[in-house]
Each structure stands twice: as structure tokens, then as C-alpha cells.
Scaffold this active site. Structure first.
Site, PDB file in Angstrom:
ATOM      1  N   GLU A  18       5.819   4.160   0.188  1.00 41.51           N
ATOM      2  CA  GLU A  18       4.351   4.133   0.209  1.00 41.51           C
ATOM      3  C   GLU A  18       3.777   4.614  -1.118  1.00 41.51           C
ATOM      4  O   GLU A  18       2.844   4.023  -1.655  1.00 41.51           O
ATOM      5  CB  GLU A  18       3.798   4.976   1.364  1.00 41.51           C
ATOM      6  CG  GLU A  18       4.086   4.399   2.746  1.00 41.51           C
ATOM      7  CD  GLU A  18       3.630   2.964   2.905  1.00 41.51           C
ATOM      8  OE1 GLU A  18       2.564   2.595   2.360  1.00 41.51           O
ATOM      9  OE2 GLU A  18       4.346   2.189   3.552  1.00 41.51           O
ATOM     10  N   HIS A  66      -1.462  -3.121  -2.670  1.00 42.78           N
ATOM     11  CA  HIS A  66      -0.488  -2.172  -2.119  1.00 42.78           C
ATOM     12  C   HIS A  66       0.608  -2.929  -1.340  1.00 42.78           C
ATOM     13  O   HIS A  66       1.797  -2.691  -1.537  1.00 42.78           O
ATOM     14  CB  HIS A  66      -1.221  -1.169  -1.216  1.00 42.78           C
ATOM     15  CG  HIS A  66      -0.306  -0.320  -0.395  1.00 42.78           C
ATOM     16  ND1 HIS A  66       0.077   0.950  -0.767  1.00 42.78           N
ATOM     17  CD2 HIS A  66       0.331  -0.561   0.775  1.00 42.78           C
ATOM     18  CE1 HIS A  66       0.895   1.441   0.136  1.00 42.78           C
ATOM     19  NE2 HIS A  66       1.071   0.548   1.090  1.00 42.78           N
ATOM     20  N   GLU A  67       0.184  -3.858  -0.490  1.00 41.06           N
ATOM     21  CA  GLU A  67       1.161  -4.638   0.292  1.00 41.06           C
ATOM     22  C   GLU A  67       2.060  -5.467  -0.631  1.00 41.06           C
ATOM     23  O   GLU A  67       3.259  -5.591  -0.412  1.00 41.06           O
ATOM     24  CB  GLU A  67       0.448  -5.570   1.285  1.00 41.06           C
ATOM     25  CG  GLU A  67      -0.335  -4.860   2.361  1.00 41.06           C
ATOM     26  CD  GLU A  67       0.527  -3.921   3.202  1.00 41.06           C
ATOM     27  OE1 GLU A  67       1.698  -4.245   3.459  1.00 41.06           O
ATOM     28  OE2 GLU A  67       0.035  -2.845   3.563  1.00 41.06           O
ATOM     29  N   HIS A 122       4.892  -3.505  -1.989  1.00 50.57           N
ATOM     30  CA  HIS A 122       6.071  -3.418  -1.108  1.00 50.57           C
ATOM     31  C   HIS A 122       7.000  -4.611  -1.330  1.00 50.57           C
ATOM     32  O   HIS A 122       8.209  -4.476  -1.310  1.00 50.57           O
ATOM     33  CB  HIS A 122       5.634  -3.405   0.360  1.00 50.57           C
ATOM     34  CG  HIS A 122       5.109  -2.071   0.817  1.00 50.57           C
ATOM     35  ND1 HIS A 122       5.769  -0.902   0.591  1.00 50.57           N
ATOM     36  CD2 HIS A 122       3.982  -1.742   1.497  1.00 50.57           C
ATOM     37  CE1 HIS A 122       5.073   0.105   1.110  1.00 50.57           C
ATOM     38  NE2 HIS A 122       3.986  -0.392   1.662  1.00 50.57           N
TER      39      HIS A 122
HETATM   40 ZN    ZN Z   1       2.391   0.565   2.670  1.00 50.08          ZN
END
Ligand code: ZN
Length: 426
Positions: free
Chosen positions: A362, A282-283, A286
Site C-alpha cells: 500500500e 494508486h491502483e 499495484h
Molecule cells: Zn491499495
């Protein structure tokens, strides 16, 4: 003409101050009512994984934090009103202006004086937050000694980095001509890069210890993920977050080739290797989807507009007089301080836009994680984190739209589960 401008600005500021306070309190009330109304039962979609006691602890923690926030809102508004309408800031401008020093030193004294006043008034809240609220819910691991050491380090760091920046900005404002704001903007952007470069190796180690992520299943999985995504970094680190709090997290620091990936020790203790992998994916999302750079570009644009606005206000006598301070065009520190005091009152209504932008990112990072790791592992990790951090599963939607940088738990999990179902199906 001038007098009417002055009066109009005073009126606009007073209305904005009261409206912002009222909206904040109204949102807090909504949040408290909504969370309490859903306290009795765990939402159906979480019933299997979160027990009633954890759900109720999250509700009580959310309510307690929101209540503290309400007191803070009231105090902050009162302090700002006293500083502006009560003549507090006018007095500080007058006192620092009577020093027999140069304009630069007078302005720096003004900035430091105001920082001290607001910092000291904020201390009881910071203390209460850590040693009463967090302690009451079993999250605090900070000792008073560590808390005080952090405070002193923070002040020294703020002075070492902030004072030269302020001195440079004030000097440019006075001597660089009508387009000083472009110069100050360039300095500000340069300063941001300096902080980014210094943070991982100089600033963060002042507060925490960083050690390489030990060999083991988590490391193996994380390295495989990085290789799969073609991502290079300057190392994987564990941070001793447990020294201060039991809240867990993972993040990237630095930029370019000096990027580091940091896991809180609390996160690694709690999550299974495939869950750590999913959180990192997930990071990584980004980064890959350029969220960090996009946000920095927006910030750069916003700071340019704000500096141009400040340049205009600085030349307008009604800006000073409307805030009960004598026009002080020859002391740029006065306009600077007034600007940053009143700005949040006007920008608060933009908060939902910023939160919306962040929540969009997100969702995109979650989709990236679902593609490159396992969506269901991310769901498991998130549920554990919601539970451990006592995050409410039932926030008020309007409160959430103003303040939450992350989507509400139920919506986020539902999207991930549909992604997991898709990847199982195909
Ligand atoms: Zn996030």
C-alpha cells in the site's frame, strides 16, 4: 507410540483452538477500548476536514462491527469444537460412508454436507450484518429480495465451479499415486486462472451491471493518466455498487490484455475528477509494481506446501484419530475436510505477516500515485473515503497489525503529505 501421537495431536489442536479464540477476543477488546478512548476528539491532523459527528459515527460503527465479530468468533469456535470433540464430523463421515454409492459420491456428499452446515450457521450473521448493522449506520441499500437472490446465485455458482474442482481433486488424490499433490496443485493453479478469466465477463455481471465510464472530466483525466503510464486496458467501467451499499471502491479485474478498470458509481459521485485520477494512480501502482503477481506467486507456493502437508497427514492414522474420526485412507474426502477445518486454527498467527506484506504494498502504491498523479488529491480522496465508509481514524495498533491490509489512516496520510511537500518543494 501411535496412541501417544494421537493424544499429542488432540492436545495440540485443543490448545491452538483455545489460544486462537482468546487472541481474537483480546484483540477485539483492545480495539473497542482504544476506539472508545479516542471517541471524544477528532485527531488533530484530521480536525480541519472531519467533523466530530462523523468521527463519532466511525467510532460507534467500528465498535458495533467488532462486537459482532466477537460473537462470531465465539460461535465459530463452539461449532468447530462440537464438530470435532462432540463427534459431529465423525457422524457425518459415518452417515455419508453408509451410502451405497461410489467413494467419490460419498466424499462429495461429505463436502456438501459440511458446507451446508457451516453455510446455514453463518446465515444469521450475514443477515444481521446487512440488515441490522449496516442499516443502523445508513450504509445498507440491499433489499431482502436482492439479498436472497444473491445468496441463491452464490450457491449455484459455488456448486457449478466448486463441485467439478472437488471431484477432480478427490479423483487425483485416490488414483494419481504418491505425488497426487503435485497434480492437484496444477489443477488448482489452472482453476485460479479460469476464475480470473471468467470473473470480469461472466461472474461479476451476474451480480452487477457494468457500463462504460461516461465522457466527462473524470474520464479525460483517467485516460490521460493511463496514456502517461503507458497502460493498456480493455475499457473503463462503472459498476452499480449503490444497488447494495453506499461504500465506495475502485479495482482492476481480469488479466493480460483483458484487464478492465472498474469504478463503483458511489465513488464517482463522491470524488472530484483529480481525486478519481489519484485513486486510479494508486491502483495502477499495484499493477506496475507487480504486487498482484507477487501475491499470486506466494499463494501458489503456500498452496503447494499445504497440499504436501495434506498428503503426509492423509497417511497418518493419528491425524484422523486425534480428531476423533476413524482412519479413512481410502476416502480422501475425509482427510481433505478435516484439514480445511483445522487449518485456520494454526494459520491465524501468520495473519500479521500477511497484513505487513500488504501494508508494504500500500505504501509503495501510494508513492507511485504521488509520482504519477497528485499526492494531495489522494489525501483528499482518502479522507472522503474514510469519512463515507466510517473507517476509524484511531485503530488499536496491535489489532491493526493482525487485521489491517491497509496502513492506519494517520500514518498513511502523513507519508502522503510528506511526498506532496517534496514534490511542491522540487
Ligand atoms: Zn491499495
Amino acid at each position: 507410540m501411535n496412541a501417544s501421537h494421537t493424544f499429542l495431536f488432540t492436545a495440540i489442536f485443543a490448545v491452538a483452538l483455545v489460544c486462537t479464540m482468546a487472541i481474537r477476543l483480546w484483540l477485539a477488546q483492545r480495539q473497542i477500548r482504544h476506539v472508545q478512548a479516542h471517541r471524544a476528539n477528532v485527531p488533530a491532523e484530521f480536525a480541519e476536514r472531519i467533523d466530530l459527528a462523523s468521527h463519532q459515527k466511525a467510532a460507534d460503527y467500528t465498535v458495533a462491527r467488532t462486537r459482532l465479530g466477537m460473537v462470531e468468533t465465539l460461535v465459530d469456535t463452539l461449532v468447530l469444537a462440537i464438530l470435532i470433540f462432540g463427534g459431529g464430523i465423525a457422524l457425518l463421515v459415518d452417515v455419508t460412508g453408509s451410502f451405497g454409492a461410489s467413494v467419490l459420491w460419498q466424499d462429495l456428499a461429505l463436502i456438501v454436507g459440511l458446507a451446508l452446515i457451516t453455510g446455514i450457521l453463518g446465515l444469521p450473521f450475514a443477515y444481521w450484518h446487512t440488515f441490522v448493522l449496516e442499516a443502523q449506520f445508513g450504509f445498507n441499500r440491499t433489499t431482502l429480495k436482492l439479498w436472497l437472490t444473491d445468496l441463491v446465485k452464490g450457491i449455484v455458482l459455488g456448486a457449478v465451479l466448486g463441485l467439478p474442482l472437488a471431484a477432480m481433486a478427490l479423483t487425483l488424490m485416490r488414483l494419481a499415486g504418491p505425488y497426487w499433490w503435485l497434480w492437484v496443485w496444477a489443477v488448482w493453479i489452472g482453476f485460479q486462472f479460469l476464475i480470473l478469466a471468467l470473473y470480469p465477463t461472466v461472474i461479476a455481471p451476474l451480480f452487477n451491471k457494468f457500463s462504460p465510464l461516461p465522457e466527462g472530466p473524470a474520464r479525460t483525466r483517467v485516460e490521460a493518466l493511463l496514456a502517461r503510464c503507458g497502460f493498456k486496458s480493455r475499457g473503463l467501467f462503472v459498476m452499480d455498487g449503490s444497488k447494495r451499499s453506499s461504500h465506495g471502491n475502485a479495482f482492476f479485474t481480469g488479466f493480460g490484455r483483458a484487464k478492465r478498470i472498474v469504478f463503483f458509481d458511489t465513488l464517482l459521485q463522491r470524488l472530484a475528477p483529480e481525486e478519481v485520477e489519484a485513486v486510479l494512480a494508486h491502483e495502477l501502482g499495484h499493477f506496475r509494481l507487480k504486487h498482484v503477481i507477487k501475491r499470486m506467486l506466494w499463494m501458489a507456493l503456500a498452496s503447494l506446501l499445504l497440499l504436501a502437508l495434506l498428503a503426509w497427514l492423509m497417511r497418518s492414522p493419528w491425524f484422523y484419530e486425534g480428531l476423533f474420526v476413524p482412519p479413512s485412507m481410502d476416502r480422501p474426502g475425509v482427510a481433505l475436510v478435516l484439514f480445511f477445518m483445522v487449518l485456520p486454527v494454526f494459520t491465524f498467527l501468520l495473519a500479521p505477516l500477511s497484513a505487513l506484506y500488504s501494508r508494504k504494498h500500500e505504501f509503495e502504491a501510494d508513492a507511485f500515485a504521488a509520482q504519477h498523479a497528485s499526492a494531495s488529491s489522494l489525501v483528499h480522496a482518502l479522507v472522503k473515503l474514510y469519512q463515507d465508509n466510517a473507517s476509524t481514524l484511531t485503530p488499536d495498533p496491535v489489532h491493526s497489525s493482525f487485521y489491517d491490509s491497509h496502513p492506519p489512516a494517520a500514518i498513511r496520510i502523513a507519508r502522503l503529505q510528506s511526498l506532496a511537500a517534496q514534490s511542491n518543494g522540487g
